[in-house]
Design a protein around this motif. Structure first.
Motif, PDB file in Angstrom:
ATOM      1  N   LYS A  13      44.060  49.748  39.942  1.00  0.00           N
ATOM      2  CA  LYS A  13      45.297  49.066  40.325  1.00  0.00           C
ATOM      3  C   LYS A  13      45.269  48.451  41.724  1.00  0.00           C
ATOM      4  CE  LYS A  13      48.239  52.055  37.461  1.00  0.00           C
ATOM      5  NZ  LYS A  13      49.472  52.875  37.452  1.00  0.00           N
ATOM      6  N   ALA A  14      46.074  47.413  41.858  1.00  0.00           N
ATOM      7  CA  ALA A  14      46.322  46.778  43.151  1.00  0.00           C
ATOM      8  C   ALA A  14      47.736  46.218  43.106  1.00  0.00           C
ATOM      9  CB  ALA A  14      45.306  45.670  43.418  1.00  0.00           C
ATOM     10  N   SER A  15      48.294  45.928  44.266  1.00  0.00           N
ATOM     11  CA  SER A  15      49.636  45.341  44.302  1.00  0.00           C
ATOM     12  C   SER A  15      49.581  43.815  44.221  1.00  0.00           C
ATOM     13  CB  SER A  15      50.368  45.758  45.584  1.00  0.00           C
ATOM     14  OG  SER A  15      49.632  45.357  46.730  1.00  0.00           O
ATOM     15  N   ASP A  16      48.383  43.259  44.335  1.00  0.00           N
ATOM     16  CA  ASP A  16      48.170  41.810  44.223  1.00  0.00           C
ATOM     17  C   ASP A  16      47.802  41.467  42.780  1.00  0.00           C
ATOM     18  OD1 ASP A  16      47.482  39.090  45.667  1.00  0.00           O
ATOM     19  OD2 ASP A  16      45.793  39.538  44.339  1.00  0.00           O
ATOM     20  N   ILE A  17      48.536  40.549  42.179  1.00  0.00           N
ATOM     21  CA  ILE A  17      48.332  40.208  40.770  1.00  0.00           C
ATOM     22  C   ILE A  17      46.906  39.746  40.498  1.00  0.00           C
ATOM     23  CG2 ILE A  17      48.962  38.575  38.941  1.00  0.00           C
ATOM     24  CD1 ILE A  17      51.836  38.685  40.003  1.00  0.00           C
ATOM     25  N   TYR A  18      46.390  38.852  41.341  1.00  0.00           N
ATOM     26  CA  TYR A  18      45.068  38.284  41.098  1.00  0.00           C
ATOM     27  C   TYR A  18      43.977  39.340  41.219  1.00  0.00           C
ATOM     28  CZ  TYR A  18      47.607  33.911  41.535  1.00  0.00           C
ATOM     29  OH  TYR A  18      48.505  32.889  41.366  1.00  0.00           O
ATOM     30  N   THR A  27      44.283  41.790  38.068  1.00  0.00           N
ATOM     31  CA  THR A  27      43.819  41.245  36.790  1.00  0.00           C
ATOM     32  C   THR A  27      42.307  41.011  36.786  1.00  0.00           C
ATOM     33  OG1 THR A  27      44.469  39.021  37.557  1.00  0.00           O
ATOM     34  CG2 THR A  27      46.025  40.196  36.147  1.00  0.00           C
ATOM     35  N   GLU A  28      41.769  40.539  37.909  1.00  0.00           N
ATOM     36  CA  GLU A  28      40.328  40.301  37.998  1.00  0.00           C
ATOM     37  C   GLU A  28      39.556  41.615  37.889  1.00  0.00           C
ATOM     38  OE1 GLU A  28      37.111  37.886  40.843  1.00  0.00           O
ATOM     39  OE2 GLU A  28      39.190  38.136  41.489  1.00  0.00           O
ATOM     40  N   SER A  29      40.093  42.669  38.508  1.00  0.00           N
ATOM     41  CA  SER A  29      39.434  43.981  38.459  1.00  0.00           C
ATOM     42  C   SER A  29      39.379  44.518  37.035  1.00  0.00           C
ATOM     43  CB  SER A  29      40.175  44.971  39.361  1.00  0.00           C
ATOM     44  OG  SER A  29      40.166  44.547  40.709  1.00  0.00           O
ATOM     45  N   TYR A  30      40.472  44.416  36.320  1.00  0.00           N
ATOM     46  CA  TYR A  30      40.498  44.910  34.939  1.00  0.00           C
ATOM     47  C   TYR A  30      39.569  44.093  34.043  1.00  0.00           C
ATOM     48  CZ  TYR A  30      44.229  48.387  35.356  1.00  0.00           C
ATOM     49  OH  TYR A  30      44.956  49.503  35.669  1.00  0.00           O
ATOM     50  N   ARG A  31      39.535  42.790  34.251  1.00  0.00           N
ATOM     51  CA  ARG A  31      38.630  41.963  33.436  1.00  0.00           C
ATOM     52  C   ARG A  31      37.175  42.386  33.648  1.00  0.00           C
ATOM     53  NH1 ARG A  31      42.173  37.376  35.414  1.00  0.00           N
ATOM     54  NH2 ARG A  31      43.621  36.985  33.693  1.00  0.00           N
ATOM     55  N   LYS A  32      36.818  42.659  34.889  1.00  0.00           N
ATOM     56  CA  LYS A  32      35.435  43.045  35.190  1.00  0.00           C
ATOM     57  C   LYS A  32      35.098  44.416  34.609  1.00  0.00           C
ATOM     58  CE  LYS A  32      34.935  40.289  39.419  1.00  0.00           C
ATOM     59  NZ  LYS A  32      34.849  40.302  40.906  1.00  0.00           N
ATOM     60  N   ILE A  33      35.979  45.389  34.792  1.00  0.00           N
ATOM     61  CA  ILE A  33      35.680  46.746  34.338  1.00  0.00           C
ATOM     62  C   ILE A  33      35.705  46.841  32.813  1.00  0.00           C
ATOM     63  CG2 ILE A  33      38.019  47.754  34.246  1.00  0.00           C
ATOM     64  CD1 ILE A  33      34.994  49.425  35.916  1.00  0.00           C
ATOM     65  N   ILE A  71      54.009  39.564  34.593  1.00  0.00           N
ATOM     66  CA  ILE A  71      52.962  38.538  34.709  1.00  0.00           C
ATOM     67  C   ILE A  71      51.583  39.183  34.642  1.00  0.00           C
ATOM     68  CG2 ILE A  71      51.902  36.842  36.258  1.00  0.00           C
ATOM     69  CD1 ILE A  71      54.768  36.320  37.351  1.00  0.00           C
ATOM     70  N   ALA A  72      51.369  40.222  35.440  1.00  0.00           N
ATOM     71  CA  ALA A  72      50.039  40.852  35.528  1.00  0.00           C
ATOM     72  C   ALA A  72      49.661  41.567  34.238  1.00  0.00           C
ATOM     73  CB  ALA A  72      50.020  41.827  36.706  1.00  0.00           C
ATOM     74  N   ILE A  73      50.527  42.457  33.789  1.00  0.00           N
ATOM     75  CA  ILE A  73      50.230  43.234  32.584  1.00  0.00           C
ATOM     76  C   ILE A  73      50.208  42.323  31.356  1.00  0.00           C
ATOM     77  CG2 ILE A  73      51.085  45.073  31.066  1.00  0.00           C
ATOM     78  CD1 ILE A  73      52.216  46.446  33.589  1.00  0.00           C
ATOM     79  N   GLY A  74      51.142  41.373  31.310  1.00  0.00           N
ATOM     80  CA  GLY A  74      51.207  40.452  30.178  1.00  0.00           C
ATOM     81  C   GLY A  74      49.948  39.612  30.032  1.00  0.00           C
ATOM     82  N   GLN A  75      49.404  39.144  31.164  1.00  0.00           N
ATOM     83  CA  GLN A  75      48.158  38.366  31.126  1.00  0.00           C
ATOM     84  C   GLN A  75      47.037  39.151  30.450  1.00  0.00           C
ATOM     85  OE1 GLN A  75      46.425  36.188  34.520  1.00  0.00           O
ATOM     86  NE2 GLN A  75      48.353  36.546  35.576  1.00  0.00           N
TER      87      GLN A  75
END
Length: 370
Positions: A180-185, A188-194, A221-225
């Motif tokens: 997790k992070a408080s920044d959306i970008y 989302t980028e971290s979850y895509r990579k992991i 926005i973040a979770i929905g993406q």
């Protein structure tokens, strides 16, 4: 109506208590108590409220020995699985596992040397309890802060994999992970990579998202993406608000993406000068009155004849504003007319009647399958 089907990432199935997470199971919604864990009555009371609004899983912080003792009594009174949130003290992790915790939220790299980690893993294995690794940009290890200068997705993924490798070294695969992070970008980028590096279930969340309004928007926005890309097996919407709101927003996100249907999906216009009844007042009252309905129903509340018929025909129950009387649609067909007098009362009765009918149909289907 044609719709794009979301293809979910293939993940390993684990169980948190009696709740499946990952695999082909439905995406779960969870929250966390914000009471003092040592205040058993308040904590149990909040858990009961979370259960009422449909929480699948609930996390409870266990920061010390007194909290661990209280956790045992809290667990005895909870209906949904409880996740014990532990930092640093491996003995507390073992204690709550033996007291019936359904999952341990720990970071293996933060609870001591290899011997201590082995003890926690052995205990979790013995009791068949999964572990949740929780990586957070706000508590990144100092060596990674020094290496990367500031938190970014690569730093978060490296941190996550360090913890993952500790578990895998002990042949422990029964875990899920959040990054997790408080920044959306960054989040989302971290979850895509992991998501391509491990096959364990992923717990989605935007940490420290904010108050109810801003936090809801950012989390959606973040979770929905990620959900729309098929990433995610369980979610938590972190709000500086009543934890029950986290559950409601979580289900709203899943319902909007048609990933999980639970409760009423309202389709309502924002209202304008053409409206033939007070749409906003009607919607506010209906949402409050019908929070207890758990059946999957689409309800359209449209103030005028421009978009009303089209939306109402696609709903289980629809209302189109018209003069002198409004038109009610049931199962997509015009059924009868309603005046504005006692409009909300009449709509509530119609929706509850439809919910009851759907519930009875599901019961008959279940009997046939048996």
């Amino acid at each position: 109506m044609n719709q794009l089907e979301i293809k979910r990432r293939k993940s390993r199935l684990i169980h948190v208590g009696n709740v499946p997470v990952g695999g082909d199971s439905e995406i779960t919604v969870q929250s966390m108590t914000n009471t003092l864990t040592t205040d058993i009555n308040k904590t149990v009371g909040q858990i009961k409220e979370l259960e009422k609004v449909g929480a699948d899983l609930i996390r409870v912080s266990v920061p010390d020995e007194n909290s661990a003792k209280a956790f045992k009594k809290i667990k005895e009174q909870a209906k949904v699985p409880l996740i014990a949130d532990i930092h640093f003290d491996y003995k507390i992790a073992i204690q709550v596992a033996e007291q019936g915790a359904d999952c341990l939220r720990i970071n293996p790299g933060n609870i001591g040397n290899e011997k201590k980690v082995k003890e926690v893993i052995a205990c979790a294995s013995h009791h068949d309890i999964p572990i949740r690794i929780g990586v957070n940009a706000g508590s990144l290890e100092k060596k990674l802060q020094k290496k990367y200068g500031e938190p970014n997705s690569d730093a978060l993924v490296e941190s996550a994999m360090n913890h993952v490798n500790i578990l895998k070294k002990q042949n422990f695969e029964n875990f899920k992970l959040s990054i997790k992070a408080s920044d959306i970008y960054m989040m989302t980028e971290s979850y895509r990579k992991i998501s391509s590096l491990i096959d364990q279930p992923l717990h989605l969340g935007l940490t420290e998202a904010g108050g109810q309004r801003s936090g809801t928007i950012k989390s959606s926005i973040a979770i929905g993406q990620l959900l729309s890309e098929g990433i995610g097996d369980t979610i938590r919407v972190s709000l500086a608000s009543d934890p029950c709101e986290e559950i409601k927003v979580g289900f709203d996100i899943l319902r909007s993406l048609k990933l999980r249907r639970k409760g009423i999906n309202f389709i309502a216009c924002p209202s304008c000068a053409r409206q033939n009844f007070d749409v906003i007042k009607t919607m506010n009252e209906l949402e409050t009155r019908l929070e207890d309905v758990s059946e999957n129903i689409d309800v359209a509340v449209i103030g005028c004849y421009v978009n009303g018929p089209g939306e109402s025909k696609a709903a289980d129950v629809g209302l189109t504003g018209a003069s002198p009387n409004n038109l009610v649609y049931i199962d997509g067909k015009a059924d009868h007319k309603l005046s504005n007098k006692n409009l909300v009362d009449s709509l509530e009765k119609l929706i509850r009647k439809k919910a009851k009918k759907i519930k009875q149909s599901k019961s008959k289907l279940s009997i046939k399958e048996v």
